[in-house]
Design an enzyme around this catalytic site. Structure first.
Site, PDB file in Angstrom:
ATOM      1  N   GLY A  61      -4.806 -19.860  16.901  1.00  0.00           N
ATOM      2  CA  GLY A  61      -4.201 -18.975  16.928  1.00  0.00           C
ATOM      3  C   GLY A  61      -5.374 -18.511  18.584  1.00  0.00           C
ATOM      4  CD  GLU A 116      -9.213 -15.676  12.522  1.00  0.00           C
ATOM      5  OE1 GLU A 116      -7.927 -15.451  13.990  1.00  0.00           O
ATOM      6  OE2 GLU A 116      -9.241 -15.944  10.993  1.00  0.00           O
ATOM      7  CG  ASP A 117      -5.318 -15.311  15.382  1.00  0.00           C
ATOM      8  OD1 ASP A 117      -5.969 -15.400  14.810  1.00  0.00           O
ATOM      9  OD2 ASP A 117      -4.544 -15.814  15.525  1.00  0.00           O
ATOM     10  CG  ASP A 120      -2.760  -9.177   8.726  1.00  0.00           C
ATOM     11  OD1 ASP A 120      -2.243  -8.107   8.456  1.00  0.00           O
ATOM     12  OD2 ASP A 120      -2.115 -10.071   7.666  1.00  0.00           O
ATOM     13  CE  LYS A 148       0.261  -7.717  12.195  1.00  0.00           C
ATOM     14  NZ  LYS A 148       0.814  -8.513  11.334  1.00  0.00           N
ATOM     15  CB  VAL A 170       1.904  -9.769  17.460  1.00  0.00           C
ATOM     16  CG1 VAL A 170       2.757  -7.773  17.163  1.00  0.00           C
ATOM     17  CG2 VAL A 170       0.603  -9.615  16.657  1.00  0.00           C
ATOM     18  CG  ASP A 176       2.307 -20.214  15.155  1.00  0.00           C
ATOM     19  OD1 ASP A 176       1.058 -18.884  14.898  1.00  0.00           O
ATOM     20  OD2 ASP A 176       2.538 -20.814  14.413  1.00  0.00           O
ATOM     21  NE  ARG A 182       0.317 -22.247  17.956  1.00  0.00           N
ATOM     22  CZ  ARG A 182       0.013 -22.238  16.826  1.00  0.00           C
ATOM     23  NH1 ARG A 182      -0.799 -20.461  17.155  1.00  0.00           N
ATOM     24  NH2 ARG A 182      -0.187 -22.412  16.182  1.00  0.00           N
TER      25      ARG A 182
HETATM   26  P1  5GP Z   1      -5.651 -12.434   7.019  1.00  0.00           P
HETATM   27  O1  5GP Z   1      -6.259 -14.318   6.168  1.00  0.00           O
HETATM   28  O2  5GP Z   1      -6.817 -11.947   8.212  1.00  0.00           O
HETATM   29  O3  5GP Z   1      -4.625 -11.831   6.313  1.00  0.00           O
HETATM   30  O4  5GP Z   1      -5.001 -13.243   7.953  1.00  0.00           O
HETATM   31  C1  5GP Z   1      -5.532 -13.856   9.490  1.00  0.00           C
HETATM   32  C2  5GP Z   1      -4.101 -14.527   9.992  1.00  0.00           C
HETATM   33  O5  5GP Z   1      -2.930 -14.457   9.781  1.00  0.00           O
HETATM   34  C3  5GP Z   1      -4.511 -15.182  11.591  1.00  0.00           C
HETATM   35  O6  5GP Z   1      -5.582 -15.651  12.024  1.00  0.00           O
HETATM   36  C4  5GP Z   1      -2.919 -15.029  11.994  1.00  0.00           C
HETATM   37  O7  5GP Z   1      -3.572 -16.749  12.017  1.00  0.00           O
HETATM   38  C5  5GP Z   1      -2.252 -14.353  11.146  1.00  0.00           C
HETATM   39  N1  5GP Z   1      -1.692 -13.666  10.847  1.00  0.00           N
HETATM   40  C6  5GP Z   1      -1.765 -12.297  11.192  1.00  0.00           C
HETATM   41  N2  5GP Z   1      -1.479 -11.744  11.076  1.00  0.00           N
HETATM   42  C7  5GP Z   1      -0.002 -11.784  12.252  1.00  0.00           C
HETATM   43  C8  5GP Z   1       0.640 -12.083  12.955  1.00  0.00           C
HETATM   44  O8  5GP Z   1       1.043 -10.758  13.539  1.00  0.00           O
HETATM   45  N3  5GP Z   1       1.247 -12.711  13.661  1.00  0.00           N
HETATM   46  C9  5GP Z   1       1.159 -13.627  13.603  1.00  0.00           C
HETATM   47  N4  5GP Z   1       1.712 -15.013  14.940  1.00  0.00           N
HETATM   48  N5  5GP Z   1      -0.047 -14.671  13.423  1.00  0.00           N
HETATM   49  C10 5GP Z   1      -0.642 -12.677  11.416  1.00  0.00           C
END
Ligand code: 5GP
Length: 196
Positions: A61, A116-117, A120, A148, A170, A176, A182
């Site tokens: 991402g 990072e993208d 979350d 977020k 999103v 994706d 993407r």
């Molecule tokens: P975390 O470990 O912070 O919960 O998750 C991070 C990863 O979850 C991100 O790098 C991404 O791959 C995925 N992710 C979390 N929220 C979203 C979102 O709203 N859209 C997409 N496409 N991926 C997300």
């Protein structure tokens, strides 16, 4: 017929993906403007270091963010990538992370900027930061295009943040759903039933 880039306006979305898009949350021109600002900050913060800054993109991402950031930096930088999988469902993270592709670069003594993208829950990044720190780099910082904050489960030192987004799934600009979307140049939300 598909349009050429010269015919596309600022809010262009490929025709076959457009029907599932609910809303453009962050248009491409705002992403570009924010990356200008973030690159200027990174330039300032890492000026005059002993070694070139290593940008580490988290596949897949973050690829667009990393390449657009790298093209804006004026300090010398190198790039490398990591890929990891989380043992959660496809749309939520469990915090148990497996490294699928490790760095090709030794990072001992280097300044590392993880790109990072989206952050979350923060669980993936928390694991990655700890993993990289155990290799004795000079520093590890994080740049994430999106955050977020309402979903965060661990406190994380994210030094550079592009935009805060609400708790909606999103896609676009590298993000994706099931490998689709993407290539949309903006950050968008999907219509109910077509995404997570
Ligand atoms: P975390 O470990 O912070 O919960 O998750 C991070 C990863 O979850 C991100 O790098 C991404 O791959 C995925 N992710 C979390 N929220 C979203 C979102 O709203 N859209 C997409 N496409 N991926 C997300």
């Amino acid at each position: 017929m598909s349009s050429t880039s010269a015919e596309r306006d600022d809010l262009w979305i490929p025709e076959q993906l457009r029907e599932n898009v609910e809303e453009i949350l962050i248009p491409a021109d705002r992403i570009a403007a924010r990356l200008d600002e973030l690159a200027a900050e990174v330039d300032r913060d890492y000026a005059g270091r002993d070694t070139d800054l290593l940008l580490v993109g988290v596949l897949r991402g973050a690829v667009f963010t990393l390449s657009d950031l790298a093209r804006r930096l004026t300090i010398p930088s190198a790039i490398d990538f990591m890929a990891c999988s989380s043992y959660g469902s496809s749309t939520t993270s469990s915090g148990v992370v497996r490294i699928l592709k490790d760095l090709d670069t030794e990072i001992e003594g280097r300044d590392v900027l993880l790109v990072e993208d989206i952050v979350d829950t923060g669980l993936t990044l928390d694991y990655l930061i700890k993993n990289l720190r155990s290799r004795n780099p000079a520093s590890v910082e994080v740049l994430s295009l999106l955050t977020k904050p309402s979903r965060r489960e661990v406190e994380l030192p994210v030094r550079y943040i592009g935009f805060e987004v609400p708790d909606v799934f999103v896609v676009g600009y590298g993000l994706d759903y099931a490998e689709r979307y993407r290539g949309i140049p903006h950050i968008v939300s999907l219509k109910p039933g077509t995404g997570a």
